[in-house]
Structures are given as C-alpha cells and as structure tokens.
Design a protein around this motif. Structure first.
Motif, PDB file in Angstrom:
ATOM      1  N   HIS A   1      32.272  43.186  34.989  1.00 39.76           N
ATOM      2  CA  HIS A   1      30.962  43.828  35.103  1.00 39.76           C
ATOM      3  C   HIS A   1      30.733  44.754  33.904  1.00 39.76           C
ATOM      4  O   HIS A   1      31.681  45.186  33.244  1.00 39.76           O
ATOM      5  N   GLY A   2      29.446  45.008  33.628  1.00 39.85           N
ATOM      6  CA  GLY A   2      29.114  45.862  32.498  1.00 39.85           C
ATOM      7  C   GLY A   2      29.469  45.249  31.160  1.00 39.85           C
ATOM      8  O   GLY A   2      29.716  45.983  30.194  1.00 39.85           O
ATOM      9  N   THR A   3      29.492  43.924  31.064  1.00 38.57           N
ATOM     10  CA  THR A   3      29.888  43.260  29.823  1.00 38.57           C
ATOM     11  C   THR A   3      28.784  42.348  29.312  1.00 38.57           C
ATOM     12  O   THR A   3      27.971  41.834  30.076  1.00 38.57           O
ATOM     13  N   HIS A   4      28.788  42.123  27.980  1.00 32.80           N
ATOM     14  CA  HIS A   4      27.814  41.251  27.337  1.00 32.80           C
ATOM     15  C   HIS A   4      28.560  40.248  26.459  1.00 32.80           C
ATOM     16  O   HIS A   4      29.665  40.504  25.978  1.00 32.80           O
ATOM     17  N   GLN A   5      27.925  39.087  26.254  1.00 31.91           N
ATOM     18  CA  GLN A   5      28.421  38.060  25.326  1.00 31.91           C
ATOM     19  C   GLN A   5      29.833  37.573  25.668  1.00 31.91           C
ATOM     20  O   GLN A   5      30.653  37.299  24.781  1.00 31.91           O
ATOM     21  N   VAL A   6      30.115  37.421  26.947  1.00 37.66           N
ATOM     22  CA  VAL A   6      31.405  36.904  27.397  1.00 37.66           C
ATOM     23  C   VAL A   6      31.281  35.405  27.659  1.00 37.66           C
ATOM     24  O   VAL A   6      30.266  34.931  28.196  1.00 37.66           O
ATOM     25  N   LEU A   7      32.297  34.646  27.304  1.00 35.72           N
ATOM     26  CA  LEU A   7      32.352  33.214  27.589  1.00 35.72           C
ATOM     27  C   LEU A   7      33.323  32.972  28.741  1.00 35.72           C
ATOM     28  O   LEU A   7      34.504  33.305  28.661  1.00 35.72           O
ATOM     29  N   VAL A   8      32.803  32.398  29.839  1.00 38.87           N
ATOM     30  CA  VAL A   8      33.616  32.079  31.017  1.00 38.87           C
ATOM     31  C   VAL A   8      33.518  30.573  31.234  1.00 38.87           C
ATOM     32  O   VAL A   8      32.460  30.062  31.615  1.00 38.87           O
ATOM     33  N   GLU A   9      34.602  29.835  30.977  1.00 43.00           N
ATOM     34  CA  GLU A   9      34.519  28.380  31.064  1.00 43.00           C
ATOM     35  C   GLU A   9      35.834  27.761  31.531  1.00 43.00           C
ATOM     36  O   GLU A   9      36.904  28.350  31.414  1.00 43.00           O
ATOM     37  N   TRP A  10      35.714  26.548  32.105  1.00 43.60           N
ATOM     38  CA  TRP A  10      36.846  25.728  32.524  1.00 43.60           C
ATOM     39  C   TRP A  10      37.768  26.452  33.504  1.00 43.60           C
ATOM     40  O   TRP A  10      38.992  26.399  33.401  1.00 43.60           O
ATOM     41  N   ASN A  11      37.151  27.158  34.459  1.00 44.26           N
ATOM     42  CA  ASN A  11      37.924  27.836  35.496  1.00 44.26           C
ATOM     43  C   ASN A  11      37.654  27.179  36.847  1.00 44.26           C
ATOM     44  O   ASN A  11      36.599  26.596  37.081  1.00 44.26           O
ATOM     45  N   VAL A  12      38.622  27.318  37.756  1.00 44.09           N
ATOM     46  CA  VAL A  12      38.497  26.794  39.112  1.00 44.09           C
ATOM     47  C   VAL A  12      38.766  27.913  40.107  1.00 44.09           C
ATOM     48  O   VAL A  12      39.787  28.606  40.014  1.00 44.09           O
ATOM     49  N   GLY A  13      37.842  28.089  41.040  1.00 40.94           N
ATOM     50  CA  GLY A  13      38.062  28.995  42.159  1.00 40.94           C
ATOM     51  C   GLY A  13      38.209  28.172  43.428  1.00 40.94           C
ATOM     52  O   GLY A  13      37.357  27.301  43.716  1.00 40.94           O
ATOM     53  N   TYR A  14      39.249  28.427  44.205  1.00 39.21           N
ATOM     54  CA  TYR A  14      39.501  27.618  45.402  1.00 39.21           C
ATOM     55  C   TYR A  14      39.792  28.495  46.607  1.00 39.21           C
ATOM     56  O   TYR A  14      40.650  29.391  46.549  1.00 39.21           O
ATOM     57  N   ASN A  15      39.047  28.265  47.683  1.00 43.79           N
ATOM     58  CA  ASN A  15      39.308  28.917  48.964  1.00 43.79           C
ATOM     59  C   ASN A  15      39.268  30.440  48.846  1.00 43.79           C
ATOM     60  O   ASN A  15      40.008  31.160  49.526  1.00 43.79           O
ATOM     61  N   ALA A  16      38.413  30.946  47.965  1.00 44.20           N
ATOM     62  CA  ALA A  16      38.332  32.393  47.732  1.00 44.20           C
ATOM     63  C   ALA A  16      37.302  33.026  48.663  1.00 44.20           C
ATOM     64  O   ALA A  16      36.277  32.419  48.995  1.00 44.20           O
ATOM     65  N   MET A  17      37.544  34.278  49.044  1.00 45.70           N
ATOM     66  CA  MET A  17      36.607  35.031  49.883  1.00 45.70           C
ATOM     67  C   MET A  17      35.644  35.819  48.987  1.00 45.70           C
ATOM     68  O   MET A  17      36.062  36.437  48.002  1.00 45.70           O
ATOM     69  N   GLY A  18      34.386  35.793  49.341  1.00 44.62           N
ATOM     70  CA  GLY A  18      33.371  36.503  48.561  1.00 44.62           C
ATOM     71  C   GLY A  18      32.888  35.654  47.396  1.00 44.62           C
ATOM     72  O   GLY A  18      33.267  34.491  47.224  1.00 44.62           O
ATOM     73  N   HIS A  19      32.021  36.253  46.569  1.00 49.40           N
ATOM     74  CA  HIS A  19      31.506  35.542  45.409  1.00 49.40           C
ATOM     75  C   HIS A  19      32.647  35.111  44.487  1.00 49.40           C
ATOM     76  O   HIS A  19      33.609  35.852  44.288  1.00 49.40           O
TER      77      HIS A  19
END
Length: 396
Positions: A1-19
């Motif tokens: 949070h509070g960040t700009h110009q970040v690259l978030v790619e090729w990630n997997v979220g599995y069975n996680a609670m919340g966003h």
C-alpha cells in the motif's frame, strides 16, 4: 500500500482468506498487475472490513493497469472495482507524485483481458459501498466535470458466476466493452443504478453502457455443467437517472425457459413493483437462437429505443419496444411476440414516450386508490405504490 509504479506479475494465490491482489489505500497509481492467478478466494471476518466481501482482485483506485489476470473458484467476487470517496494519502510519496485524494473521480488507466469463473457472487463488480456514492470519473480530482472522465473496462470474460459482470452504481462515460458472459445464474451483463451530470441522463457521446460484447444463455444443453441458462442476459438500470446505451451486443441461446428465466433482456433491474419508467437505447444488436428477447413486468415499466432497427429487426430507426397499453394508437403499434416473454409487448413507431409521476395529492383520502387514465385510444389504471424511484406514495 502507498506505492506507485510497482509491477506485480506471474503470481498465484491459492485458498487465501480475504482479498488476494489488492490496492489498499486508494492513493496508489500507475501500478501494473498482470498474469496473476487467484484460486479459491475466501472471505474473512478478522481482517479488513471489506475482506468480508473478499475479491480475488480488489481495486480501490482505477488509475492502474489491470490486465491478463484470472480468478477461479472464489466464494464471492473476482474483480471488485471499489474506488474510495477519499484515499488514505501517505506523507512518504515519491518525488513528483501528488497522491490522488478522491479515487472515485479517477478514470481507468487500463483494464484489459481479465477473466473470472465459478465465483459465488460476481465475476466483475463496480461498487463503491458508500451510501449515495457512485463511481464518477472526472478530469479533475475530487470535482465533477463536463465532459466527464473516461472509464473503459475492456475484454472481460465471465462464466459460471452468480452474476457475470455488474456496474452497480455509476455515473457518465463508463463502459463494459468487448465482454463475454456465459452460463451465469442470475445475470450476464448488468447495470443496476446510473446517475448523470446531465438532467434526464446522457445517451450520446458520454453515455454509460455495454459495447461490442457477447452474452450467452447457455453453452451446450447436452453437457450438464454447460446447460444452465442465464436468467437474464442483460439487465438495464432503474434509478436515479437510469440511462444506458447497449451498442453492438450479440445474444446467443436464449430459447427455452420457465417464466422469465432464460431471457435476453430485462429492464429496470431490481426496481420496486410497478416502478421504473426508464429508457434504454439499443443499436447494432444481433440475435442467434434467441426468441426469448425481452421480459417486461407491467404496462408502463420501460421503453427500449431501437436506434437503427437491429433490436426489433425492422431495419430502420424510429421503432421502440414497450409493454402493450390500450393508451397507444393501434395504427402506430403492432404486437411483438418474441419480446413478450412475461408481459405482452409491442413495437411502436413515431411515438415519443415520457415518464409522468405524481404524489402528495389532495384530499389525502385518494391515496391508496388506483389512478384511472383515459384517452381517445383507450383506458387503463395505475396502481398506487408507497415505494417508487420517483414520486413515492403516488403513481407513475
């Protein structure tokens, strides 16, 4: 949070609670989320309040690039665009950045080629969650402008959800473009509430609506998992201005069903009984195996304006689809059987329709009675209703 110009790619979220993948404070901009996968997202009662409505992708500021992402098998929502009225700014912003204060007025930087399926609620949802608030892109932070800003959500694919994609409460110049919705339970592409900077709603250059998209009732009746037909392919809004334009939409496989189930178009999504009276505009409509075209609920519910003759099949502009009424001249109207799934409807040409509502009538003893209307063509009665989008405790 509070960040700009970040690259978030090729990630997997599995069975996680919340966003799973999210922009938390609303001030973050020019970030890129791409090629990410969220599987089996679950709500939580012990994290953020909004995690009770957990989304695979939670977007609180639309001025970011969200592209080529996938959400599969979540309890609630795939992509939730939830722009805050006020962001949580950070004193440590990068040099040259001035944090956005009101992300609810920011346009969309890029939203492209995202997919969600098998979600318990929505594949895609635009909803602010603040009472009386609406997503209203502007060209100036925290202020409404005319012309408005622009928000184009492009190339979304949603299937096997409760609802495919929904604009829940939005203003002018917001589009779902090149969307595909199939095999969703209640609705394919839906617009619940719209409000406009122009009196009566904007239908032209800065309209809000659905463009160049495909809605499929069911995929294959021979395969159980693909045989369920969406209740309504497209749902039009009901308040406060309830304007929308439907341009370049293809309807497939709305051909069999009980009652209103498996119908291509439903007007006045979620309205009170005997209410709405709003207008929607249609052009470049194509039908494929879809004789169940429209379901109206009552005599004065809505007007579907055919801009080019493609909605009605007439081939020329000037026709409208309306629930049948004895108040309309028979010389200018004709039955529309494929648009009469629930209530009889007509094609009418050359008639300009206007919504008329009234309340606070005296003496008060008249409240609760039906309103009798008669003209030279016929007569009808309008039920008294205590709840209406305009003129409550009255008639429309």
């Amino acid at each position: 949070h509070g960040t700009h110009q970040v690259l978030v790619e090729w990630n997997v979220g599995y069975n996680a609670m919340g966003h799973n993948f999210f922009i938390e404070d609303g001030c973050e901009e020019n970030n890129v989320f791409q090629y990410n996968l969220a599987i089996k997202t679950k709500p939580s009662n012990s994290l953020l309040n909004s995690d009770q409505k957990a989304a695979a992708f939670w977007i609180t500021n639309p001025w970011n690039t969200i592209q080529h992402n996938r959400a599969a098998g979540g309890a609630q929502t795939g992509f939730w665009v939830n722009p805050f009225e006020q962001a949580f700014p950070h004193s440590g912003a990068q040099p040259g950045y001035k944090d956005t204060l009101c992300p609810v007025t920011r346009g969309v930087l890029k939203w492209y080629n995202n997919t969600a399926h098998d979600m318990g609620f929505y594949g895609f949802w635009v909803m602010t969650m603040i009472p009386n608030s609406a997503y209203r892109p502007s060209t100036q932070d925290c202020h409404s402008t005319w012309p408005p800003g622009e928000a184009i959500f492009e190339r979304g694919i949603f299937w096997n959800c409760l609802r495919g994609a929904e604009l829940a409460r939005v203003a002018d110049n917001i589009w779902m473009k090149d969307f595909i919705a199939a095999n969703n339970i209640l609705g394919g592409l839906s617009i619940l509430e719209t409000l406009s900077g122009r009196y009566g709603g904007e239908y032209n250059q800065y309209a809000t609506g659905i463009k160049d998209s495909t809605v499929i009732g069911y995929i294959d009746k021979s395969i159980p998992e693909l045989s369920l037909c969406t209740r309504f392919g497209i749902e039009t809004p009901w308040e406060p201005d309830a304007m929308c334009a439907i341009e370049g939409v293809k309807f497939h496989n709305f051909d069999t069903g009980n009652g209103s189930h498996c119908t291509a178009i439903d007007a006045c999504y979620h309205s009170y009984p005997f209410d709405c009276g709003r207008t929607s505009h249609f052009e470049r409509i194509e039908w494929f195996n879809s004789p169940r075209k429209f379901s109206a609920d009552w005599e004065h519910e809505t007007v579907l304006i055919d801009r080019d003759g493609s909605l009605t099949g007439k081939g020329i502009a000037g026709w409208s689809v309306v629930p049948t009424s004895s108040l309309y001249p028979t010389s200018m109207c004709e039955p529309a059987p494929e648009f009469s799934v629930n209530f009889p409807c007509s094609f009418c040409q050359g008639i300009e329709f206007m919504r008329y509502g009234m309340n606070n009538i005296l003496p008060s003893a008249l409240q609760g009675l039906d309103l009798a209307i008669e003209n030279r063509y016929g007569s009808t009665s309008i039920p008294f209703q205590t709840s209406r989008s305009t003129h409550p405790t009255g008639w429309m």
